[in-house]
Design a protein around this motif. Structure first.
Motif, PDB file in Angstrom:
ATOM      1  N   ARG A 277      11.939  21.582  -4.696  1.00 19.43           N
ATOM      2  CA  ARG A 277      12.934  21.890  -5.738  1.00 19.43           C
ATOM      3  C   ARG A 277      12.312  21.602  -7.108  1.00 19.43           C
ATOM      4  N   ASP A 278      12.757  20.564  -7.823  1.00 13.05           N
ATOM      5  CA  ASP A 278      12.191  20.307  -9.147  1.00 13.05           C
ATOM      6  C   ASP A 278      11.183  19.173  -9.154  1.00 13.05           C
ATOM      7  N   ARG A 279      10.923  18.570  -8.015  1.00 15.14           N
ATOM      8  CA  ARG A 279      10.029  17.407  -7.965  1.00 15.14           C
ATOM      9  C   ARG A 279       8.618  17.839  -7.598  1.00 15.14           C
ATOM     10  N   LEU A 280       7.645  17.487  -8.434  1.00 14.82           N
ATOM     11  CA  LEU A 280       6.241  17.771  -8.155  1.00 14.82           C
ATOM     12  C   LEU A 280       5.793  16.895  -6.993  1.00 14.82           C
ATOM     13  N   ILE A 281       5.218  17.521  -5.944  1.00 11.72           N
ATOM     14  CA  ILE A 281       4.766  16.746  -4.793  1.00 11.72           C
ATOM     15  C   ILE A 281       3.270  16.876  -4.533  1.00 11.72           C
ATOM     16  N   ALA A 282       2.623  17.906  -5.091  1.00 14.65           N
ATOM     17  CA  ALA A 282       1.186  18.079  -4.850  1.00 14.65           C
ATOM     18  C   ALA A 282       0.618  19.105  -5.828  1.00 14.65           C
ATOM     19  N   VAL A 283      -0.712  19.032  -6.018  1.00 15.94           N
ATOM     20  CA  VAL A 283      -1.417  20.000  -6.855  1.00 15.94           C
ATOM     21  C   VAL A 283      -2.758  20.298  -6.190  1.00 15.94           C
ATOM     22  N   CYS A 284      -3.070  21.588  -6.017  1.00 19.59           N
ATOM     23  CA  CYS A 284      -4.391  22.022  -5.552  1.00 19.59           C
ATOM     24  C   CYS A 284      -5.151  22.594  -6.737  1.00 19.59           C
ATOM     25  N   SER A 285      -6.338  22.087  -6.992  1.00 19.96           N
ATOM     26  CA  SER A 285      -7.141  22.520  -8.139  1.00 19.96           C
ATOM     27  C   SER A 285      -8.443  23.137  -7.656  1.00 19.96           C
ATOM     28  N   ILE A 286      -8.767  24.304  -8.189  1.00 25.49           N
ATOM     29  CA  ILE A 286     -10.026  24.983  -7.881  1.00 25.49           C
ATOM     30  C   ILE A 286     -10.916  24.935  -9.113  1.00 25.49           C
ATOM     31  N   ASN A 287     -12.046  24.225  -9.007  1.00 24.84           N
ATOM     32  CA  ASN A 287     -12.985  24.086 -10.127  1.00 24.84           C
ATOM     33  C   ASN A 287     -12.267  23.688 -11.417  1.00 24.84           C
TER      34      ASN A 287
ATOM     35  N   TYR B 143       0.840  -1.196   0.000  1.00 19.68           N
ATOM     36  CA  TYR B 143       0.000   0.000   0.000  1.00 19.68           C
ATOM     37  C   TYR B 143       0.870   1.238   0.000  1.00 19.68           C
ATOM     38  N   ASP B 144       0.859   1.983  -1.099  1.00 22.01           N
ATOM     39  CA  ASP B 144       1.678   3.193  -1.241  1.00 22.01           C
ATOM     40  C   ASP B 144       0.951   4.163  -2.171  1.00 22.01           C
ATOM     41  N   PRO B 145      -0.135   4.776  -1.689  1.00 21.19           N
ATOM     42  CA  PRO B 145      -1.021   5.529  -2.570  1.00 21.19           C
ATOM     43  C   PRO B 145      -0.556   6.960  -2.837  1.00 21.19           C
ATOM     44  N   VAL B 146      -1.124   7.545  -3.881  1.00 26.96           N
ATOM     45  CA  VAL B 146      -1.078   8.998  -4.072  1.00 26.96           C
ATOM     46  C   VAL B 146      -2.280   9.559  -3.314  1.00 26.96           C
ATOM     47  N   PRO B 147      -2.067  10.313  -2.238  1.00 27.10           N
ATOM     48  CA  PRO B 147      -3.210  10.829  -1.476  1.00 27.10           C
ATOM     49  C   PRO B 147      -4.011  11.843  -2.294  1.00 27.10           C
ATOM     50  N   TRP B 148      -5.314  11.854  -2.104  1.00 28.07           N
ATOM     51  CA  TRP B 148      -6.122  12.933  -2.680  1.00 28.07           C
ATOM     52  C   TRP B 148      -7.322  13.220  -1.787  1.00 28.07           C
ATOM     53  N   PHE B 149      -7.758  14.462  -1.838  1.00 28.68           N
ATOM     54  CA  PHE B 149      -8.806  14.969  -0.956  1.00 28.68           C
ATOM     55  C   PHE B 149      -9.672  15.965  -1.743  1.00 28.68           C
ATOM     56  N   TRP B 150     -10.771  16.381  -1.116  1.00 33.64           N
ATOM     57  CA  TRP B 150     -11.567  17.446  -1.732  1.00 33.64           C
ATOM     58  C   TRP B 150     -12.320  18.223  -0.651  1.00 33.64           C
ATOM     59  N   SER B 151     -12.762  19.418  -1.023  1.00 34.95           N
ATOM     60  CA  SER B 151     -13.579  20.250  -0.141  1.00 34.95           C
ATOM     61  C   SER B 151     -14.564  21.026  -0.996  1.00 34.95           C
ATOM     62  N   ASP B 152     -15.831  21.044  -0.577  1.00 36.18           N
ATOM     63  CA  ASP B 152     -16.877  21.805  -1.272  1.00 36.18           C
ATOM     64  C   ASP B 152     -17.295  22.992  -0.421  1.00 36.18           C
TER      65      ASP B 152
ATOM     66  N   ARG C 118      -2.891  13.516 -10.354  1.00 31.89           N
ATOM     67  CA  ARG C 118      -2.861  12.187  -9.743  1.00 31.89           C
ATOM     68  C   ARG C 118      -2.072  11.212 -10.604  1.00 31.89           C
ATOM     69  N   ARG C 119      -2.227  11.319 -11.919  1.00 31.89           N
ATOM     70  CA  ARG C 119      -1.454  10.441 -12.803  1.00 31.89           C
ATOM     71  C   ARG C 119       0.034  10.767 -12.740  1.00 31.89           C
ATOM     72  N   ALA C 120       0.341  12.055 -12.730  1.00 30.57           N
ATOM     73  CA  ALA C 120       1.743  12.449 -12.712  1.00 30.57           C
ATOM     74  C   ALA C 120       2.417  12.019 -11.410  1.00 30.57           C
ATOM     75  N   LEU C 121       1.720  12.149 -10.300  1.00 26.01           N
ATOM     76  CA  LEU C 121       2.307  11.773  -9.019  1.00 26.01           C
ATOM     77  C   LEU C 121       2.457  10.265  -8.889  1.00 26.01           C
ATOM     78  N   ALA C 122       1.580   9.519  -9.546  1.00 28.15           N
ATOM     79  CA  ALA C 122       1.647   8.065  -9.480  1.00 28.15           C
ATOM     80  C   ALA C 122       2.696   7.476 -10.415  1.00 28.15           C
ATOM     81  N   ALA C 123       3.146   8.254 -11.399  1.00 34.24           N
ATOM     82  CA  ALA C 123       4.117   7.758 -12.357  1.00 34.24           C
ATOM     83  C   ALA C 123       5.469   7.509 -11.688  1.00 34.24           C
ATOM     84  N   PRO C 124       6.177   6.448 -12.076  1.00 34.85           N
ATOM     85  CA  PRO C 124       7.509   6.200 -11.499  1.00 34.85           C
ATOM     86  C   PRO C 124       8.438   7.386 -11.758  1.00 34.85           C
ATOM     87  N   ALA C 125       9.316   7.637 -10.812  1.00 33.85           N
ATOM     88  CA  ALA C 125      10.293   8.708 -10.989  1.00 33.85           C
ATOM     89  C   ALA C 125      11.191   8.394 -12.164  1.00 33.85           C
ATOM     90  N   PRO C 126      11.509   9.374 -12.994  1.00 28.99           N
ATOM     91  CA  PRO C 126      12.371   9.115 -14.146  1.00 28.99           C
ATOM     92  C   PRO C 126      13.739   8.661 -13.717  1.00 28.99           C
TER      93      PRO C 126
END
Length: 394
Positions: free
Chosen positions: A360-370, A315-324, A379-387
């Motif tokens: 630094r240069d590594r994407l670790i999270a993204v917050c999206s509004i609408n 078990y090693d997920p990409v976490p994701w959440f939401w708020s309305d 989520r796809r980018a974070l789940a992809a293996p590191a180059p």
């Protein structure tokens, strides 16, 4: 007759564990112990649609009663556990009875953090973690009532939005210099503040609470700068704590909740822990993580079911959440702790944008509004293996 698999806690993780265990071919007996009198139910709507009386109680249920009958689950709701006897492989209940187990699955979730100021136990002071919490809160709401919310995280903001729509006079107090200070960058914080104030909610940041005033019932909130906010109702939204006391008393290892491995196994034989109460090793973030989210409750329950039935799982997920809030959906992919820079794309003024967080240069999270597309891409980018680094020519 062999002892059953016993699940302690009757929330999202428990309901999913039952479904996944049966899907994975587990044929043993299952006993579900829950301290509330309700079947496992959704908790995110408690601060949104259910609070606003837009969703009936039965629609909160994760599974219909027939599911538990068909899954051959013995339900013991409204039952409190007093002690875990790991050596004797039994759960001791408050009424003195013992429930033996062959496998123990702990899904005890979280509870609201206590508000550490005088007056916090007065009548009219609420938190929202359960159906009964919402029922008590709703019973005191009426148009024009003065509501003071203490805490500018997601729960506080969601309740502010819903209470505002119900016609309450809402003031929100946050001790940090900005809203969502621990979970978002300044751009998201400013957007959230503008959103709430645009709908008439009063926001005070960088302001502590000295005490709640009143004799039997709360009448106001005294701030650390000496100001007094009149209040008919107060909501404490200052975070949550994992319900790990039973595990601690039994001697299970803790680390910001119950410490489990990548198969959801705790530190004693035949004991697993899942959901909000469990911390697990994250390869993606290089540390242990405890997540309070629907995604984690569901996915970790599935992983535990596989492990219990003998399947290989990590078990090693990409976490994701939401708020309305109002007509705004905020979605978060990843964990932004330790970000060193951000990039914003889209139209903040129009309320449709995303913020990317980098270490630094590594994407670790993204917050999206609408902006659901940017969320799914993140989520796809974070789940992809590191180059992999290109080998140097010999």
């Amino acid at each position: 007759m062999s002892a059953p698999l016993v699940i302690v806690g009757a929330g999202q993780a428990a309901a999913q564990a039952i479904a996944s265990l049966r899907t994975e071919g587990f044929s043993g007996d299952i006993v579900l112990l829950g301290d509330e009198p309700y079947l496992p139910y959704q908790r995110p709507p408690l601060s949104k649609a259910y609070l606003g009386d837009e969703l009936s109680e039965d629609r909160l249920e994760l599974k219909a009663p027939k599911f538990y009958t068909d899954s051959a689950v013995a339900l013991r709701l409204g039952t409190r556990v007093a002690r875990l006897d790991l050596a004797g492989k039994a759960v001791e209940l408050e009424d003195g009875t013992r429930q033996p187990y062959a496998t123990l699955l702990l899904a005890t979730g979280t509870r609201a953090r206590d508000l550490p100021v005088p007056g916090a136990t007065l009548s009219g002071v609420h938190s929202i973690r359960s159906i009964d919490d919402v029922k008590r809160f709703r019973a005191e709401t009426r148009p024009g009532a003065r509501l003071v919310i203490i805490g500018g995280g997601y729960i506080g903001l969601e309740v502010a939005a819903k209470a505002n729509k119900l016609g309450l006079d809402v003031t929100l107090v946050e001790g940090q210099p900005r809203l969502l200070a621990r979970v978002a960058c300044a751009t998201i914080s400013a957007f959230a503040r503008d959103l709430q104030e645009g709908h008439g909610v009063s926001i005070l940041t960088g302001m502590g609470v000295a005490r709640l005033t009143g004799s039997d019932r709360v009448t106001g909130v005294e701030l650390t700068d000496g100001r007094h906010l009149p209040a008919d109702i107060v909501l404490s939204a200052v975070g949550a704590l994992p319900n790990a006391e039973l595990a601690a008393e039994a001697g299970l290892a803790l680390d910001n909740g119950i410490k489990v491995d990548a198969q959801a196994r705790a530190s004693a034989p035949d004991v697993y822990a899942i959901g909000d109460v469990a911390s697990f090793p994250s390869t993606l973030y290089g540390r242990r993580v405890r997540l309070e989210s629907v995604q984690n409750a569901i996915d970790q329950a599935k992983a535990a079911a596989k492990a219990i039935t003998g399947s290989a799982v990590t078990y090693d997920p990409v976490p994701w959440f939401w708020s309305d809030q109002y007509d705004v959906k905020l979605q978060i992919a990843g964990l932004l702790d330790g970000f060193t820079r951000t990039e914003c794309e889209g139209d903040v003024a129009a309320g449709r944008f995303c913020v990317r967080y980098f270490d630094r240069d590594r994407l670790i999270a993204v917050c999206s509004i609408n902006d659901p597309k940017s969320h799914m891409l993140a989520r796809r980018a974070l789940a992809a293996p590191a180059p992999q680094a290109t080998p140097s020519p010999v």
